[in-house]
Structure formats: structure tokens, C-alpha cells
Design a protein around this motif. Structure first.
Motif, PDB file in Angstrom:
ATOM      1  N   SER A 103       0.848  -1.192   0.000  1.00 19.14           N
ATOM      2  CA  SER A 103       0.000   0.000   0.000  1.00 19.14           C
ATOM      3  C   SER A 103       0.882   1.240   0.000  1.00 19.14           C
ATOM      4  CB  SER A 103      -0.875   0.010   1.253  1.00 19.14           C
ATOM      5  OG  SER A 103      -1.487   1.274   1.429  1.00 19.14           O
ATOM      6  N   THR A 104       0.438   2.259  -0.691  1.00 16.47           N
ATOM      7  CA  THR A 104       1.057   3.585  -0.545  1.00 16.47           C
ATOM      8  C   THR A 104       0.064   4.509   0.157  1.00 16.47           C
ATOM      9  OG1 THR A 104       2.409   3.313  -2.517  1.00 16.47           O
ATOM     10  CG2 THR A 104       2.036   5.569  -1.783  1.00 16.47           C
ATOM     11  N   THR A 148      -3.204   4.149   1.419  1.00 20.25           N
ATOM     12  CA  THR A 148      -4.016   3.816   2.596  1.00 20.25           C
ATOM     13  C   THR A 148      -3.152   3.806   3.850  1.00 20.25           C
ATOM     14  OG1 THR A 148      -5.304   2.449   1.098  1.00 20.25           O
ATOM     15  CG2 THR A 148      -5.743   2.195   3.441  1.00 20.25           C
ATOM     16  N   HIS A 177     -13.108  -2.325   0.707  1.00 24.35           N
ATOM     17  CA  HIS A 177     -12.153  -1.277   1.092  1.00 24.35           C
ATOM     18  C   HIS A 177     -13.014  -0.084   1.528  1.00 24.35           C
ATOM     19  CE1 HIS A 177      -8.628   1.049   1.376  1.00 24.35           C
ATOM     20  NE2 HIS A 177      -8.104   0.886   0.171  1.00 24.35           N
ATOM     21  N   PRO A 188      -8.929   5.035  -7.736  1.00 23.73           N
ATOM     22  CA  PRO A 188      -8.402   4.844  -6.376  1.00 23.73           C
ATOM     23  C   PRO A 188      -6.877   4.845  -6.359  1.00 23.73           C
ATOM     24  CG  PRO A 188      -9.209   2.754  -7.264  1.00 23.73           C
ATOM     25  CD  PRO A 188      -9.591   3.824  -8.256  1.00 23.73           C
TER      26      PRO A 188
HETATM   27  N1   CP Z   1      -6.291   3.151  -3.181  1.00 17.53           N
HETATM   28  C1   CP Z   1      -5.487   2.360  -2.451  1.00 17.53           C
HETATM   29  O1   CP Z   1      -5.936   1.495  -1.679  1.00 17.53           O
HETATM   30  O2   CP Z   1      -4.161   2.586  -2.656  1.00 17.53           O
HETATM   31  P1   CP Z   1      -2.982   1.840  -1.924  1.00 17.53           P
HETATM   32  O3   CP Z   1      -3.019   0.385  -2.376  1.00 17.53           O
HETATM   33  O4   CP Z   1      -1.731   2.530  -2.346  1.00 17.53           O
HETATM   34  O5   CP Z   1      -3.208   1.907  -0.444  1.00 17.53           O
END
Ligand code: CP
Length: 305
Positions: free
Chosen positions: A50-51, A53, A131, A264
Motif C-alpha cells: 500500500s502507498t 491507505t 475497502h 483509487p
Molecule cells: N487506493 C489504495 O488502496 O491505494 P494503496 O493500495 O496505495 O493503499
């Protein structure tokens, strides 16, 4: 003490709560935020990359004056790698932290964690399941732009079969009046029947389509998603779905001047970089909105409002 406030799935929220959350998030973004969470610790347990979240939750907690414990990669650097069950990890971590933000590869993992955790669990993505905090920030972005959710026409494009963001957003949108949903996907990555049946029960209008360009002029929002190679079990199906949809300066001119493009993120090829400077491009602002929504959610589950 009262009931523990978990955030597990979009269906748990109703429009009055969402409206209160948006008011709170607007206030935090406009007026600044309290820094009084010094006695609280948030642990982020991410079993998938993840970046946005993870870092937006951690940034939100730091800005609120709270403390953060994290592991770079829970799959490798927690005792998951030695065979510890999710339940045991939650039993332990909930003694060290006041709030657990968790991303996991299995559908239903957050629900399992919430069933046994004495501290709030926030679902930061459970495989191809849900999510919910992404969906709340998506809805917040729509609300900020249009001033309403009722009556909006939204096209969701790409990986609708494995996309947890589109599933969660669909559940939220279905709670509003006269919403119209266009599911744009090739046959191998269409939205699941469970969601369509849910929409039918709520009398929400939806349609499956395979071509993107013909619907561009008919919607208020085009919500693009990446085809998630990592979730496809059959490489042939992935190849059939991949590289099918792309927004560029050419086809976005078919959109109404007031319509917006959301994503997203991360994106791969489905939105050309040239689109970024178009006033319809909202995806970076959308990601920025995540900070305010997650700050408001942290305050909520810790019973500060
Ligand atoms: N939109 C989202 O969940 O991005 P990340 O996977 O970078 O958290």
C-alpha cells in the motif's frame, strides 16, 4: 465502555452517519485538527502492499498527535511468516495498540479480526472483498465536487470482478436516491452477481456494458480502476481484460465539461499522464481527501465524536 467501533464493510454505514462524517472531515480540512491523541497508539498491519491507505492513516494519526506502530510488510516481518493465525496476532496486537488498521489478502479477514478484537479494527482492504475507507473518501470526493450524491450517474471501469474499491463504493452509492451505475468491463472481469442482486433489491439502476467511449458523455463520474494482475488465477483471463480501457485527451472530450475522472490509484496505463492536467482529473485530489476522511474515522472509532 460501550460497543467497540469497528469499520469492516460499507453496508454498515447509513446516509446520516456519512453526512456527519463529511461535516467532520470538512471541518478538519478547513479549520485544522486537534492534536490530543497523545495517549493513543495505532498499529498498522499490512499483509499486502500500500502507498495511500497506509501512509494516509499513519499521517492522520501523527497529525492528531497519536503514536504509530507499523511493520513494513506483515506477511514477511510479523509472526505470520512462522504460521501464527490472524486471530492470535489480533489478540496480541490489541493489547499493544488502541486501534488496528489492517490490510489482508483474504476476503473476510477484517470481519474475523473484528469478531475477537477488544479495540477497533479498520479494514484497509481485505483481498477482493471490501475497502470501506476508500469508498468513504470516494464518496466525499463526489460530494465535495457535486454537493450531492442523489441522482449521480457513475461509470465504474476495469477490474470490477476483483476490485474491492468498486464493490465498497457500489454499496455506498446504493444508499442514495436515483443513482445510476454503469459497470464497464469485459466479460472476464464483470461485477459479481451478489452486488447486482443487492442493487436490484434496493431498486438501484445499473447496466453492464463492454465499451467505454459510448457512455463517456452520459455520466457525471468515470471511476477507472487498474486490472489487478495479482488477483487473476488464469493468465489468459487477465490478458483478455488488460489494456482494454484507456482515457486520453482524445476520448475524455466526449465527457461533459462538468464530469470528473476518479481512480483509487495506483494506475498503470488506464489513464494517460496527459489527462492529469485536465480539469476533470480528480484522482490526486481524491487521494488527498483520504487524509481528512481517515482522520475523522480515527477520531470516531476512538470515540472523540
Ligand atoms: N487506493 C489504495 O488502496 O491505494 P494503496 O493500495 O496505495 O493503499
Amino acid at each position: 465502555m460501550g460497543k467497540v467501533r469497528h469499520i469492516v464493510e460499507s453496508q454498515q454505514f447509513d446516509p446520516p452517519f456519512i453526512s456527519e462524517l463529511f461535516t467532520k472531515a470538512e471541518g478538519l480540512s478547513r479549520d485544522g485538527y486537534p492534536e490530543g491523541l497523545g495517549r493513543n497508539i495505532m498499529a498498522s498491519l499490512f499483509y499486502e502492499p500500500s502507498t495511500r491507505t497506509r501512509f494516509s492513516f499513519e499521517s492522520a494519526m501523527h497529525r492528531l498527535g497519536g503514536r504509530v506502530m507499523t511493520t513494513e510488510n506483515a506477511r514477511e516481518f510479523s509472526s505470520f511468516s512462522k504460521g501464527e493465525s490472524l486471530e492470535d496476532t489480533i489478540r496480541i496486537m490489541s493489547q499493544y495498540a488502541d486501534l488496528l488498521v489492517m490490510r489482508h489478502s483474504e476476503i473476510g479477514a477484517a470481519k474475523r479480526a473484528a469478531e475477537i478484537s477488544p479495540v477497533p479494527i479498520i479494514n484497509a482492504g481485505d483481498g477482493a472483498g471490501q475497502h470501506p475507507t476508500q469508498a468513504l473518501l470516494d464518496l466525499f470526493t463526489l460530494h465535495r465536487r457535486f454537493g450531492r450524491i442523489d441522482g449521480l450517474k457513475v461509470a465504474m471501469v476495469g477490474d470490477l470482478r476483483y476490485g474491492r474499491t468498486v464493490r465498497s463504493l457500489t454499496y455506498l452509492l446504493s444508499k442514495y436516491k436515483d443513482v445510476e451505475l454503469h459497470f464497464v468491463a469485459p466479460k472476464v472481469s464483470q461485477m459479481h452477481h451478489d452486488i447486482k442482486e443487492y442493487l436490484d433489491r434496493r431498486q438501484v439502476r445499473w447496466v453492464d456494458v463492454e465499451e467505454l467511449d459510448p457512455i463517456l458523455g452520459r455520466v457525471d463520474c468515470v471511476y477507472m480502476t487498474r486490472i489487478q494482475k495479482e488477483r487473476f488465477l488464469d493468465l489468459k483471463e487477465y490478458e483478455a481484460a488488460n489494456n482494454k480501457y484507456r482515457l486520453s485527451n482524445e476520448n475524455i472530450e466526449m465527457m461533459s465539461p462538468d464530469a470528473i475522472i476518479m481512480h483509487p490509484l495506483p494506475r498503470v496505463m488506464e489513464i494517460a499522464p496527459e489527462v492529469d492536467s485536465n480539469p476533470r482529473a480528480m484522482y490526486f485530489e481524491q487521494a488527498a481527501n483520504g487524509l481528512w476522511i481517515r482522520m475523522a474515522l480515527i477520531l470516531h472509532v476512538l470515540k472523540r465524536w
